[in-house]
Enzyme design. Sequence first.
Site, short mmCIF file in Angstrom:
data_model
loop_
_atom_site.label_atom_id
_atom_site.label_comp_id
_atom_site.label_asym_id
_atom_site.label_seq_id
_atom_site.Cartn_x
_atom_site.Cartn_y
_atom_site.Cartn_z
N GLU A 3 4.50 12.32 16.68
CA GLU A 3 3.18 12.91 16.96
C GLU A 3 2.28 11.92 17.69
O GLU A 3 1.46 12.33 18.52
CB GLU A 3 2.52 13.39 15.66
CG GLU A 3 3.13 14.66 15.07
CD GLU A 3 4.44 14.44 14.33
OE1 GLU A 3 4.80 13.25 14.11
OE2 GLU A 3 5.10 15.42 13.97
N GLN A 16 3.45 20.54 15.90
CA GLN A 16 4.10 21.73 15.34
C GLN A 16 3.26 22.46 14.28
O GLN A 16 3.23 23.69 14.25
CB GLN A 16 5.46 21.33 14.77
CG GLN A 16 6.45 22.45 14.74
CD GLN A 16 7.87 21.94 14.70
OE1 GLN A 16 8.25 21.20 13.79
NE2 GLN A 16 8.68 22.33 15.67
N PHE A 17 2.62 21.71 13.44
CA PHE A 17 1.74 22.28 12.41
C PHE A 17 0.54 21.35 12.25
O PHE A 17 0.71 20.12 12.31
CB PHE A 17 2.45 22.37 11.05
CG PHE A 17 3.59 23.35 11.02
CD1 PHE A 17 3.38 24.67 10.67
CD2 PHE A 17 4.87 22.94 11.35
CE1 PHE A 17 4.43 25.58 10.65
CE2 PHE A 17 5.93 23.84 11.33
CZ PHE A 17 5.71 25.17 10.98
N PRO A 65 -0.07 11.67 11.98
CA PRO A 65 0.46 10.49 12.69
C PRO A 65 -0.08 10.38 14.11
O PRO A 65 -0.03 9.30 14.70
CB PRO A 65 1.98 10.74 12.71
CG PRO A 65 2.23 11.73 11.62
CD PRO A 65 1.00 12.58 11.54
N HIS A 100 2.40 23.42 5.43
CA HIS A 100 2.44 24.30 6.61
C HIS A 100 1.28 25.28 6.59
O HIS A 100 1.38 26.38 7.14
CB HIS A 100 3.76 25.08 6.67
CG HIS A 100 4.96 24.20 6.82
ND1 HIS A 100 5.56 23.58 5.74
CD2 HIS A 100 5.66 23.82 7.91
CE1 HIS A 100 6.59 22.86 6.17
NE2 HIS A 100 6.67 22.98 7.48
#
Length: 687
Positions: A408, A430-431, A437, A477
């Site tokens: 990330e 992604q989420f 990070p 998530h």
Amino acid sequence: MDKETLLNAYRLMCTAGAMAKTYEANRQVCKYVHSTSRGHEAIQLATAFQLLPCDYVSPYYRDESLLLGLGFSPYTLMLQLLAKGDDIFTGGKEYYSHPNYRGEDKPTIIHQSSATGMQAIPATGIAQGLQYLQTIKSPLFKTGKNGEAPIVICSLGDASLTEGEVSEAFQVAVLKKLRIIYLVQDNDWGISVTSEEARSMDAYKFAKGFKGLKRISIDGSDFPASYEAMKHVVKEVRENSRPFLVHTKVPLLGHHTSGVRKEFYRSEEDLAKHAKEDPFPKLRKRLLHLGIEEKDLNEIEAIVTEAVSEQFESAKSAPEPDPSTVTSHVFAPTNITEEEGERTPVGKEKVVMVDAALFAIREIMEDFPEAVLYGQDVGARLGGVFRETATLGEQFGSHRVFNTAIQEAYIIGSTVGMSATGVKPIVEIQFADYIYPGVNQLVTEVAKSCYLSNGKFPVQTVIRVPVGAYGGGGPYHSGSNETLLLSIKGIKIAYPSNAADMKGLMKAAFLDPNPVIMLEHKGLYWSKVPGTEDAKRAEPSRDYVLPLGKGNIVLKADESKIKNGETCCIISYGMGVYWAKNAAKEFAGQVEIIDLRTLFPLDEELVFSTVKKHGKCLVLTEEQQNDSFAEALAGRISNQCFQFLDAPVLVLGALNLPAVPMNITLEKAMLPNEEKVADLLRKLLNY
Ligand SMILES: Cc1ncc(C[n+]2csc(CCOP(=O)(O)OP(=O)(O)O)c2C)c(N)n1
């Protein structure tokens, strides 16, 4: 080696030495913290002498001699030392030796942060951007006069190599075979931490772990040896397109910084050991050996010392920055200020939100060859875990739409370098739960670049971040984190709640020259959550843009009820818009709903005028309530609309828990919903 080059190096070493002495002798004047290059001069000059204007450099805070070698005058550097208004790099906003530069005459230098090691990712992003431009034969790909390919120099102190993000950068550089040189200046110290204390290997040994990263270890205090080595390395990187790590041993002769003095922690013995490796007498000896007369060398030194002294006096008398410049260059201006194009074309079928995003990006990529899309799983094989990039990989090829490793920090930080080359990266985390990070790069590099480069390096990027809870996504998530993101100044944040807004905002975000985060609620992507069918909309036209910072009235209250004081408003965004709309059904004509659509910049005008009209307001968010953006906004509303309020400004958010729990019943218990909203509306309307 030709005498000319040696004498030039000698002259510049004298210059660096005279500058260091001047700063030390004028500590009261040189009040802002600074580091000098004393001890590191030889390798820095040797590196600078190899570079062409088509190249890029990311120096670190000790690279003063490198900057002299590139042709910056002591006066130019001193204006930054003294944080003067005429400082060409940052106008008095940054530390000494934190340059940034765009010009035909010298290599490009992106903004430098002081966070050790963090420049490895932006610098590697430059190399990746250049590679892309070369691949598509873009006119933005500039070569040297003789067709030389541009390279990137990323300069680092030895202690910074233990930062994890440096490894992310190395991984990409070797994987993609990028033209980048990591120049590691190893003086054995990381402030007071010794190499033995901090690491089990030096940079040269560390580089071995990255297959494909060529490496060399040299004496960086020996100018001729450094020059020859760098000449060879630069040629190899230019011609063979491969990354290289140059490990150079150098003494540290000055203080760590003007504030952290060497006497505090270094022994006499250690100082004597370092002094023996001083590159200046070494080069002087070499020149004498070549037959240059001592008096000529002394004369050079005297002339240079005099010039440094004069330039220091001029820099001292240069004007301080105008206080009004403190707010300049937070963002680069955008051309997208009005809603344009057809929002609801007749006869167009409704599309789900996730497809509106996909179609927007498809059109962007068709229209802008510099646009690239990358992130985890977004490539052709899967097309995103939400299929939000499906078909793009096939249509545009793996050079434009590609998977990244789980990095990330790289995904976010590389946009700084990409954007400096003219590439326009659209990236995806992604989420939202996994953005952390990457937050370091976002705060340290991305958000500050425009401001601290005085507008020279705004970072043009769109960062897509699926966010939010629904249907048992579980604790990693489902998270919302707009408050955290909004605390970062220098980025914009959009949060669409329907397909039309998604398409228009995505286009505006892409065309904005600044970093824009698109928060995209997963529960709205397909309108799967009951009550969110209205997130599907007719697909707006290709030229439709919705400027950032324009909220929308999604439900109007009745004029007669407003006049009678029987109404209130809800200020919300994302999923909150649907909770609000569904709750409002019970209070026909009494509720007005504002969908903010963009959280920064915020449509304060619409918010305040709406609150003033109704005198009663609820700010609704999916985030945990305490200390949230929603609470901060409620405070601002109370302040701005105090005399118009007939009730306290209410806030509703999720329960204040560390995570969204897995079980659906628990998840529901944590989140707001239409019943909870309706309860508050009842209270608010009865005040
Ligand atoms: C991320 C980060 N952590 C801590 C610091 C504070 N700091 C400034 S310089 C430094 C030591 C760096 O040593 P090295 O990279 O070897 O460079 P040198 O100063 O020795 O040339 C530290 C810890 C920082 N600037 N950035």
